[in-house]
Design a protein around this motif. Sequence first.
Motif, PDB file in Angstrom:
ATOM      1  N   ALA D  96      -4.521  57.909  47.480  1.00 62.97           N
ATOM      2  CA  ALA D  96      -4.225  56.543  47.033  1.00 62.97           C
ATOM      3  C   ALA D  96      -5.177  55.561  47.708  1.00 62.97           C
ATOM      4  N   ASP D  97      -5.412  55.802  49.011  1.00 60.30           N
ATOM      5  CA  ASP D  97      -6.291  54.916  49.776  1.00 60.30           C
ATOM      6  C   ASP D  97      -7.745  55.090  49.353  1.00 60.30           C
ATOM      7  N   ARG D  98      -8.153  56.336  49.205  1.00 54.18           N
ATOM      8  CA  ARG D  98      -9.568  56.600  48.956  1.00 54.18           C
ATOM      9  C   ARG D  98      -9.957  56.362  47.508  1.00 54.18           C
ATOM     10  N   GLN D  99      -9.117  56.817  46.583  1.00 57.87           N
ATOM     11  CA  GLN D  99      -9.533  56.790  45.191  1.00 57.87           C
ATOM     12  C   GLN D  99      -8.778  55.809  44.312  1.00 57.87           C
ATOM     13  N   THR D 100      -7.441  55.860  44.397  1.00 59.12           N
ATOM     14  CA  THR D 100      -6.655  55.056  43.469  1.00 59.12           C
ATOM     15  C   THR D 100      -6.912  53.571  43.673  1.00 59.12           C
TER      16      THR D 100
END
Lengths: 346, 346, 384, 384
Positions: D96-100
Motif C-alpha cells: 500500500a505504501d510502495r505501490q498503491t
Amino acid sequence: MSEMKEMILDVAERMLEDHVTKDVVDVLEKGEWAKDVWKLFEDNGMISVAVPEEKGGAGGDLEDLLNLVRLTGKYAAPIPFAETTFANFLLETGNLETVDQVATYSLQEGLSLQNGQISGTLDNVPWARHAKHLVALVQKQIALIDLADATIQPGSNMAGEPRDTVILNNAKVQSSSLLTDEQIFHLKSIETAFKIALMTGAIEKINQLSVQYSKEREQFGRPIHRFQLVQYQIAQLAGETAIALAAFNNVCAAVQSDKVLHEIAFARIRFEDAITTVTAVSHQLHAAIGTTHEHALHQYTRRLWSWRDEGTSADYWSGHIADYLLNHDDDLWAYLTKTTGAAVKN
Amino acid sequence: MSEMKEMILDVAERMLEDHVTKDVVDVLEKGEWAKDVWKLFEDNGMISVAVPEEKGGAGGDLEDLLNLVRLTGKYAAPIPFAETTFANFLLETGNLETVDQVATYSLQEGLSLQNGQISGTLDNVPWARHAKHLVALVQKQIALIDLADATIQPGSNMAGEPRDTVILNNAKVQSSSLLTDEQIFHLKSIETAFKIALMTGAIEKINQLSVQYSKEREQFGRPIHRFQLVQYQIAQLAGETAIALAAFNNVCAAVQSDKVLHEIAFARIRFEDAITTVTAVSHQLHAAIGTTHEHALHQYTRRLWSWRDEGTSADYWSGHIADYLLNHDDDLWAYLTKTTGAAVKN
Amino acid sequence: MFQLPTVQFTEEQEAFRLEVRNFLQEHIKKGTFTPKCDSWLSGVDPSFSKLIGEKGWIGMTWPKKYGGQERSTIDRYILTEEFLASGAPVAAHWFADRQTGPLLLRYGTEEQKQFFLPKIAKGECYFAIGLSEPNSGSDLASVRTRAEKVEGGWIVNGQKIWTSNAHICHYMIALVRTSPFDGKYKHAGLSQLIIDLRAEGVTIVPIKFLTGEHHFNEVFFDNVFVPDNMVVGEIGNGWEQGLAELAFERSGPERILSTYLLVDELVQELKRQGNKEGLKQAAKLLSRLWGLRNLSIGVAKLLESGDAKNVAIPASLVKAIGTKFEQSVPEVARLLVETYPKLDAERKFDRYMAQSILHSPGFTIRGGTTEILYGMVAKGVVAK
Amino acid sequence: MFQLPTVQFTEEQEAFRLEVRNFLQEHIKKGTFTPKCDSWLSGVDPSFSKLIGEKGWIGMTWPKKYGGQERSTIDRYILTEEFLASGAPVAAHWFADRQTGPLLLRYGTEEQKQFFLPKIAKGECYFAIGLSEPNSGSDLASVRTRAEKVEGGWIVNGQKIWTSNAHICHYMIALVRTSPFDGKYKHAGLSQLIIDLRAEGVTIVPIKFLTGEHHFNEVFFDNVFVPDNMVVGEIGNGWEQGLAELAFERSGPERILSTYLLVDELVQELKRQGNKEGLKQAAKLLSRLWGLRNLSIGVAKLLESGDAKNVAIPASLVKAIGTKFEQSVPEVARLLVETYPKLDAERKFDRYMAQSILHSPGFTIRGGTTEILYGMVAKGVVAK
C-alpha cells in the motif's frame, strides 16, 4: 558537476574522439606514443588541470582531473596523462614545485636514499622511457628525480603500454619532502582513484562498442541483439557499466569533499567483478571478430586486464576494510551508511 | 555395473516411484515417516544389501548399496535407509554384529566413554526418534547403543527431515570395538560417499522435474524450452547432472576397487558448485510455481540445501587435498592422473 | 542420457602415459620446446610434429595400412592429455589428426585415404578447417563459397575465415555450395572438397590475433580448380559431414586443459608458500577439472564403443562447461597468488597467466560458441 | 543513460536516519519484533504497522492533505533502508505504501485519494497487488479476469494468483479485462479496479510457500460487484498504469537488503573469530552491496527530480543485479563461517542463513523475473 565542468569535459572528449583513433593507439606497439595528442592536451591546459592557478596551473579540481583521466581511459589515449598528473599530485602533496614536462611515478618499496642520492630498481614503471621526471616514494619521502640519471630497460604490460624497469644508481634527488603516514595512505587512495577513473572509461567504451556491434551484426537473419542470450550479455554489460560509473561518481564526490575514503576501497574491490564480467562478456558478444587485432575491443579489454594488477591492489583494499572492521566496534550498518556522504577518516 | 545389478536397481526404482509420491514425502512434516516403504525395503532385502550373505545379509556390494541410496535421494524417500545401512557399515568395520532394525549413527566428537557407559550430547542426529539403535564413534571406538537408553529431543533440518538431539547419560554400550586412524578416515570417506549418492539422486530428480516443466509450461504462446534463456538453464542443469552422475560413478568404482579415495574428496568438493547451481537454476526455471509447497521441487532443493551442511564437509575435504599437496612432492599432473583408476592411499 | 561409462586405466595404459610423459619431459629439458598455455592452437612447430609422427603418435587409432597404429581411443586420449598438460607445440598437425583423419576414414575414397593419411601420420601434412565464412559465424548453413562443375572437377570461388594456421597447412577441407543457395533449404547443396592451399587462385591473408600473434587467416579462392577426386564423401552431403566433423572435436581434453599449465604453476607456487588456505581454494579448481575430465573420458569411451547416438549431449557439455572452466582459471588463480601477468615474464606463473588471459576470449568461441552449444544441449535434452 | 546523480546526505537526513534506527533498536530490545530476513514479504504485523503509521512513516512523501508528511524521496529511502536493515515486520502495509499510494496519487480520483490514502498512512488499510494470473507468469498482457459493465459498476469474474498477503489485506487493485481479449492487441482493454476483499463473491485461498509459510494466495472473483467509483484511472488504460506501478517497485533497497541481516551477522561472526581472511572475502560482498546501493539511491534521486524517462534502465538493473546479490549472500557466507542452517536455530547466523536460503528462490522471480528484466534492459539500451 557544474555545467562549466561538463563543457570542459565535452571539449576534451571531442578532442580524444577526433585524435585518438585506433591507429593512434596502435603506435604503442611500435614503441612510439601519441606526442600530438599530448601536445593538444598541453595546449589546452589539461596537463595542469588540478594544479592551482597561483602555481601556474589551470585551476580545476580533482574531480575535473579524475574525469579527464576517465576520458583518457575511455579512448585508450597512448599518453602518460594519468602518470604525469599524478606525479604532480605527489609533488603537491609534498609541497614541492610541480613539473610541466612528461613525468611518471612510483610508490613501490625498495629504493634507498643516502646523502641526497637514490639507488634501487623499480619494476614496471609506466612510461619511464618517454618521461623526463620520476616522482618516487623513498623511505616515506617523496622525491623528484631526473630520469636522465637513470638506466631504463623497456618493457610493456599486456596491453602494450610501456612498463619499464628503472635502475637508479646514486641518482640525484632534485627535491624531496617527508610525508606523514596519513599522507602516504592518502596518496595510495588517490592513486587508486586514478586507476578507477581509467577503468571506468575503458568499461564505458567496451559497453559502447558492444551495444553498437549487437546492432550491426546479424546472425540467422536478424541483428544479434534480438537473441535472448545476447540481451543477457547486453544487460550484464549495462549493469557493470552503470555500477562502475556510479562508483566512480561517488569516488569523485568523496575525494572532492575531502572525505576519505572507504568509497575508494569499495569501488576498487567492486571493479574486480566488473572487469572479470565486462571483459569476458564483451568478447563473447563480439565472438571471433573481437579476438582480432583489427577490432578495437582488445585495446580496452587488454588494458583492463593489465591495469587491475598495477598500482595498489584490490587485495590491499580488502585487507584495509578487514582491518577497519576488526579494529572498530561500530555496527556494520552504521559504518556502511556513513561511508556515503559522511566523513569516515581512517 | 552388471546387468543383474541394473535389474535390481530397476526394481527398486519402480518401487520408489510407485510408493513414494509427494504426499508420502510430506508426512515428515507431521512428524511421521514412511513405515510402509521401509517395510517394502525390508521385505526385499534391501536394508541388508551390502551385508555379506554369511552374516545374514543380501550379499550385494557397496556399489549396489550406494546406488540404492542414490535412488532414495532421487525420490526423497522419508525413511532412514542411508542411516541404517551406514550404521551397519560402521558395525562391520568394527567387526561387530550388524543390526536389522532401524538404526542411526554419529561420527561427531564430544562423547565420553567410561566403564562401558557413554555420556554426552549429540546434535542433529538423523532420525533418532524413529531409530532403535545408535552407532557412534566414541574416542576411536565404534559403539552400539540402544536408543531406549537415551533422551531424544526432536528437531528437523531445512527439509523437515528428523534431526534430533540425543542426550546420553551413562548409556550402556551394547558392543564396541577399537578402530585405527586409517579405519576412521575410511569411515569418513564412505560416509561422504553416501552423501554424494543422496545428492546425486536429488540432482537427477531436479533435472527431470525441470525438463518436464519446460515442456509443459507455456509463456508468450510457446513452451518455455523454446526461449534461449530457458535453454541456457536446461543446459546448466544437464551439465551439473552429467557431472554429478559421472562423479558418483567414479566414486563407486573407486570404492568398489577399494582404491581410496581422492575421488570422494574431489566429488564432494565439486558438489558444492553443483548444488548452488542446480537449486538456483531449477527454481528460476520453475518461477513462482516452484516456490509453492504444492510443487515437488522444494522436496529436492531443500534436501540439497540441508545435506550439504551435514556430515563431513566439503571444507574438510578441501583441507584434506591441501594437506596432501603440501606433504607430497609428486607433480600435480601425476597426482591427478593417478586418482582415476589407480590406488592413491592417503 | 547422462550415464557415461567410467574408465579404469589398465596397466598398459598407465605405462603408455608414462612413456609419453617421459618423452615430453626429456624434450622440455633438452629445450626442444618451451611449454605454453593453449599450445594446441598457438604452438606450431613442424619439426616437433615430425618427431611426434615418427613416434607413431599421430593418427594412432587409424588402421595400420593408412599409417596408423590401431591403438584405442583411450590411448589417444592419454596421449592428448599429456601433450596438453605439458604445453607441447602440437598445433601444426592438430586438426589433421583430430578432424581430417576421422573424416577421411569415414567419408573419404580409398585413394584419398591412401594418399593423405600416411602423410598426416608422419607429421608432414597439415590440414586446415574450412567451415567458417565472413558473416556466417555460428550460422554455418549460410556458407556462400561456391563450386561450379567443370570438366574433371570444380571451380571454387569465395572465402573462408578464422582458418587456424592455414598459412602452414598444405590442404583445407572446405565446405562449399555445389548448388545455388536456397533460403528455404539452407542445408542442402553443400559439399566438402579438399583444396590444395598451394593451388593457383588461393590467397592466404593473416588475421592478427589480439596479441598480434598470427594464428588465424582469411583464405580466398579465385577460380581455384579442384579435381573430382578431391571431393570428400557425396556431393550435397556436406552439411551432415561438416556436423559430424564438429562432433569429433567437442569433447577432447583440449576443452579442459588449455590453461592447465597455469593450474599446475598455481599449485606449485602455493606449495612453495606453504599456503594451505590457498591450496584449499585451488582444490576447488581441481575438483572442477576432475569433474569435467570424468565426462570427457566417458565420452571418449562411448565413442570407442560406437555408441554415437548418446555422445552428442555430453560432448557438447564438455565443451560448453570445459571452456568456461579454462576461462575461469586465470580469474581464480590471480586471486590466490599475487601476479603481474606479462607475456615475457621470467616467472612462469606470470607468463602462463598472461597467456591464459589473452587467449581466454577464444576458448568459448572457437569451433561453436557456448551459446550455440547451450541450445544444442537443451534441444537434445528436451527431445529425449 | 547510465549517469545517475550521487547523493550526499544532509545533516537532517542523517539525523532522521538515527531517529528511525533508535526507534527500531528500542523496539527490538522491547521485544516488539524479532528481526528476520526478507521481512518486507514475510513480516506481517498489523500492530507494528499501526505504530509506524502513528510515527508518520507510511506514505511519508504524500501530500499532507492525504495523511502524508510531504517528506522527500530520499527521506523515504532512508526509512526503508533502516526497516530492512533491522528486519522489521513491515509486510502488512508494504505494498500500500510502495505501490498503491503512488498509483492513486497519480491516477486516482479525488474521492479515492481522500478515502484511501489517510487510512493507508495510518497503517490501518492494506492493499494487495492484483496483476498475476495463473498461466500469465511473466506475460502480464495475457490477463483473463474480466469485468462486465452493469448499472453503476462492474461485475468481476476470474482469478488472481501469487497475491502477497491478500489474506490480511483490505483491498486489491486488480488489473482486469474490460473489453474482450484480442490476441492482436493484448494490451488493449485492460483496466484497474479497486476490489474490496471482503465483498461478496471474493474467495481467498492460501498458497503455501515451500517452507509451509503462508504469504501467497489465490484470489477468486465470482460475480463480484465493483462500483464505478472504484475504477482507477481510465477504463482501457490499465496496461500502462500497471507498468507504471511495476516501475515504482524495481529499484528500492528491498532489492538489495532482503538478506542484509545475514551479511551483518557474517561480519560479526568473523570479527568475533578475528578472522581477517574471512573479512577480506566479506569485504567483496560489502563492495557489491555498496555498488548496488549507489545505483539504487541514484534512481531514487532521479525519481525525485522527476526525470522519469531515464529511470527505467537503471531501475531494472537494480532489481536484476540486486536480487541476484541477495541470492548470493548465503552461498558466499556459508563458505566463510561454518553453519548448520535451521529455521529455529538459537544462533542468529544459522537462523538468518536458513531464512535467506529458503526465501532466496523468490528474490529473482517476484515482481518480474530476472530474465524479463534482462530483456527490458537490453531493449532499452539498444533503442537509445
